[in-house]
Design an enzyme around this catalytic site. Structure first.
Site, PDB file in Angstrom:
ATOM      1  CG  HIS A 122      -5.112  -4.947  -5.384  1.00 32.19           C
ATOM      2  ND1 HIS A 122      -5.888  -5.433  -4.372  1.00 32.19           N
ATOM      3  CD2 HIS A 122      -3.830  -5.236  -5.041  1.00 32.19           C
ATOM      4  CE1 HIS A 122      -5.107  -5.982  -3.439  1.00 32.19           C
ATOM      5  NE2 HIS A 122      -3.861  -5.887  -3.832  1.00 32.19           N
ATOM      6  CG  ASN A 165      -4.656  -7.590   0.807  1.00 33.77           C
ATOM      7  OD1 ASN A 165      -5.093  -6.760   0.004  1.00 33.77           O
ATOM      8  ND2 ASN A 165      -3.520  -8.225   0.620  1.00 33.77           N
ATOM      9  CG  HIS A 212       1.327   6.430  -1.242  1.00 30.23           C
ATOM     10  ND1 HIS A 212       2.143   5.341  -1.067  1.00 30.23           N
ATOM     11  CD2 HIS A 212       2.155   7.504  -1.334  1.00 30.23           C
ATOM     12  CE1 HIS A 212       3.403   5.749  -1.053  1.00 30.23           C
ATOM     13  NE2 HIS A 212       3.435   7.053  -1.205  1.00 30.23           N
ATOM     14  CE1 TYR A 226       1.743  -0.228  -2.158  1.00 32.92           C
ATOM     15  CE2 TYR A 226      -0.504   0.242  -2.796  1.00 32.92           C
ATOM     16  CZ  TYR A 226       0.434  -0.622  -2.287  1.00 32.92           C
ATOM     17  OH  TYR A 226       0.059  -1.893  -1.920  1.00 32.92           O
TER      18      TYR A 226
END
Ligand code: HDE
Length: 698
Positions: A85, A158, A349, A372
């Site tokens: 990403h 997503n 996160h 994360y």
């Protein structure tokens, strides 16, 4: 801060000049009221053009602390890009709650109808590096940070509701396989290479996702036309401690839309920033994109009767099975002030959840909750990244964490521990976060739930839910990607999985690759072949029937019919669409009314792939001139090949003819201004799909 960095956002273009003295010394001539340029230490700078030297010709002095500070800072401007990403684009906005959900969750954000919660959203591609192009065939990240009154809640999702893998332990393998191959460092931002498909072919759990990524979902028209998904099953917990399972959905108000593959390939060359520019332009124009938050809510009884495991992130729950309840809207209404400070430094996160929301045991989610924080420390370099304005909560927050690099929010006074008897400082609260007391027992094992072994049933359901056009696109995408795979065995292995999904699809892909249909891969669990189609999974079947938020490109020349142009512009505005003029010269063109109008693009910089529909308004001379221009011929030929609606003035006919365009139901010759509205009405269908089979032979 405000004094040091004056707000130059509204700065107007000022007359700027560099004054050169007789000895070659230079100074910028600034407006009298300009603030003084200073070093980071606040020292005013008298010369920002020349380093300090002995004499005019050097050497340069080590003593030049102003030069040293400037270059030192510059040398360290880059921070590690996100491993995945990396390429992203963010914007601010708000979430508005439609109704109180206090019966199902204690989350503060869902208690009061009409309440607005500040939000920041970052959209991204997954595989490409930071400088890659926007229209790569790829999953898009859809990460939302909601600054609620009880802390930050991140939905790090997503634009596709399923994922490649079921267990987080496979994530590094997946990403290694998808990104550039390690020996050659390419290809970037594409899955069309051996390593990726090798991995997929050996991981049948990824086949459902493979169908999704070969669909048009991975080449969205722009962020504004994408759905978003939380992917995992989460929990909502009410004040009584009752848990309800939930899947999160973002539904775009403008409807879903994608481009076609050949168009995507060309957009990447014409405007690699197509998606970020689109969002920027829309927000700047006050055309704020909106999504509704949808919840799929269900209980243990449903989880037990459902054919698949609700902890398996490679599966969806069809909307037709558990309807989506729309509970609020997300509006993006503000672009960032600074890309780096906000879009680059924002740290999402999955474990940023608030009281009233909780996790499930989805093994992918559990792994993400670990990952994360780690990644933020690496990227942002300190545990104190939470104090950056983009990451800090907007509600009061008090903790006893302290020190570390860049600590500028340490606890004040003597107390930095708890419990303490000083009578000051924060304390635990009964309103604080409580985990849902789920009972979990079992052997310690490296294993998965039994239903996780069903790899093909939902892939088939996805495929049979598509329109014919979309099924063809999926087939074409498989053929394209696998044609880039150099190893025939890998191609065959992928197709052997498709046999379990749908024999016709497998056969068509095999034909497209020029290979024999391989035998079916051995399924780990017998696929269910009669799951009912879910029309909600198709983009085309759910087309919005509107041209709102889309862009009409009008190719013009000197002498173009001014009335027709005005009528088209007015009709487009009426439909909520944007218009861009493309002319032989960017300085402008003189229409039939003798007025000079500026163009947005020169014809070779404004190909039709940048527009949703096009009009060609040329004078006779203009058509003769542009007939000779390859990029003008491409303009119409591509619009035609990409199944777009095309309007033309009668005089433009020779250009269309030269470009090989055979007028059909999607090409409209404009007789006069009255036809403009009829054309825009046609455009609400978005594409003239009937044409597609006629322009593709292989
Ligand atoms: Fe991520 N993912 N991910 N991911 N992910 C990251 O965090 C990770 C997964 C998603 O705009 C990283 O800050 C693991 C699923 C988005 O800043 C990293 C696993 C989904 C973003 C990471 C997954 C996502 C990330 C890299 C397997 C969809 C961008 C940089 C268990 C539901 C957020 C960063 C942004 C980013 C780890 C799988 C979405 C390395 C271990 C499934 C949208 O922490």
């Amino acid at each position: 801060m405000a004094d040091k960095y004056p707000d130059l956002k509204s700065a107007k273009l000022a007359d700027a000049a560099i004054h050169r003295g007789p000895g070659g010394e230079t100074h910028q001539v600034a407006a009298a009221d300009a603030p003084a340029l200073t070093s980071r230490q606040g020292i005013p700078i008298s010369d920002n053009q020349n380093s300090l030297k002995i004499g005019r010709r050097g050497p340069t002095l080590m003593e030049d602390f102003l030069f040293r500070e400037k270059i030192f800072h510059f040398d360290h401007e880059r921070i590690p890009e996100r491993v995945v990403h990396a390429r992203g684009f963010g914007a601010h906005g708000f979430f508005e709650t439609y109704e109180s959900l206090s019966d199902i969750t204690a989350a503060d954000i869902f208690q009061r109808a009409g309440e607005r919660t500040p939000a920041f959203v970052r959209f991204s591609t997954v595989a490409g590096n930071k400088g890659s192009a926007d229209l790569a065939r790829d999953v898009r990240g859809f990460a939302v940070k909601l600054y609620t009154k009880e802390g930050n809640w991140d939905i790090v999702g997503n634009n596709i509701p399923v994922f490649f893998i079921q267990d987080a332990i496979k994530f590094p393998d997946l990403i290694h396989a998808a990104k550039q191959e390690p020996d050659r460092g390419f290809p970037q931002a594409q899955t069309a290479h051996d390593n990726f498909w090798d991995f997929i072919s050996l991981m049948p759990e990824s086949i459902n996702m493979a169908l999704w990524i070969m669909s048009d979902r991975t080449i969205p028209r722009s962020f504004r036309f994408m759905e978003g998904f939380g992917v995992h099953t989460f929990r909502l917990i009410n004040a009584e401690g009752k848990s309800t399972y939930v899947k999160f959905h973002w539904k775009p108000k403008l409807g879903m839309q994608s481009v076609v593959w050949n168009e995507a390939v060309k957009v990447n060359g014409a405007d690699p920033d197509f998606h970020r520019r689109d969002l920027w332009d829309a927000i700047q124009a006050g055309d704020y994109p909106e999504w509704e938050l949808g919840l799929q809510l269900f209980d243990d009884a449903f989880a037990d009767e459902f054919e698949f495991d609700i902890l398996d992130a490679t599966k969806i729950i069809p909307e037709e099975r558990v309807p989506i309840r729309r509970v609020g809207r997300l509006v993006l209404d503000r672009t960032v002030d600074n890309f780096f400070a906000e879009t680059e430094q924002v740290a999402f996160h999955t474990a940023n959840i608030v009281p009233g929301i909780d996790f499930t045991n989805d093994p992918l989610l559990q792994g993400r909750n670990f990952s994360y924080l780690d990644t933020q420390l690496k990227r942002l370099g300190t545990t104190n990244f939470t104090d950056l304005p983009i990451n800090a909560p907007k509600c009061p927050f008090h903790s006893f964490t302290q020190d570390g690099h860049m600590a500028f929010n340490n606890p004040r006074g003597r107390v930095n521990y708890e419990p303490n008897s000083w009578g000051t400082g924060p304390r635990e609260t009964p309103k604080g976060f409580r985990s849902f007391p789920a009972e979990d027992t079992g052997e310690k094992r490296r294993a998965r739930g039994e239903l996780f072994a069903d790899h093909y049933s939902q892939a088939r359901q996805f495929y049979v839910s598509q329109s014919e056009t979309e099924q063809t696109h999926i087939k074409d995408a498989f053929v394209f990607e696998l044609s880039k795979v150099e190893t025939p065995q890998i191609r065959a292995r992928v197709v052997s999985h498709l046999v379990n999904v749908d024999k016709t699809l497998a056969q068509l892909v095999a034909d497209g690759l020029g290979m024999k249909l391989p035998a079916a891969a051995e399924p780990a669990r017998k696929p269910i072949t009669d799951l009912p189609p879910s029309p909600a999974l198709s983009i085309i079947k759910n087309a919005p029937g509107s041209f709102k938020g889309r862009k009409l490109g009008i190719l013009v020349s000197d002498g173009a019919d001014a009335k027709l142009l005005a009528a088209l512009e007015a009709a487009a505005k009426q439909h909520g669409a944007m218009v861009e003029l493309i002319a032989p010269k960017v300085g402008g063109f003189t229409a039939s009314d003798g007025k000079l109008r500026p163009a947005k693009q020169k014809v070779n910089g404004g190909p039709s792939v940048l527009y949703d529909a096009v009009a060609v308004l040329l004078s006779e001379d203009g058509a003769l001139q542009l007939q000779q221009e390859a990029t003008a011929r491409d303009f119409v030929a591509d619009a035609f090949a990409h199944a777009k609606f095309i309007a033309t003035s009668k005089e433009a006919a020779p250009l269309l003819e030269k470009a090989g365009v055979e007028p059909d139901g999607g090409v409209m010759s404009l007789g006069g201004a009255k036809d403009a509205e009829r054309f825009l009405e046609l455009c609400t269908q978005l594409r003239f799909w009937e044409r597609e089979p006629k322009v593709h032979a292989v």
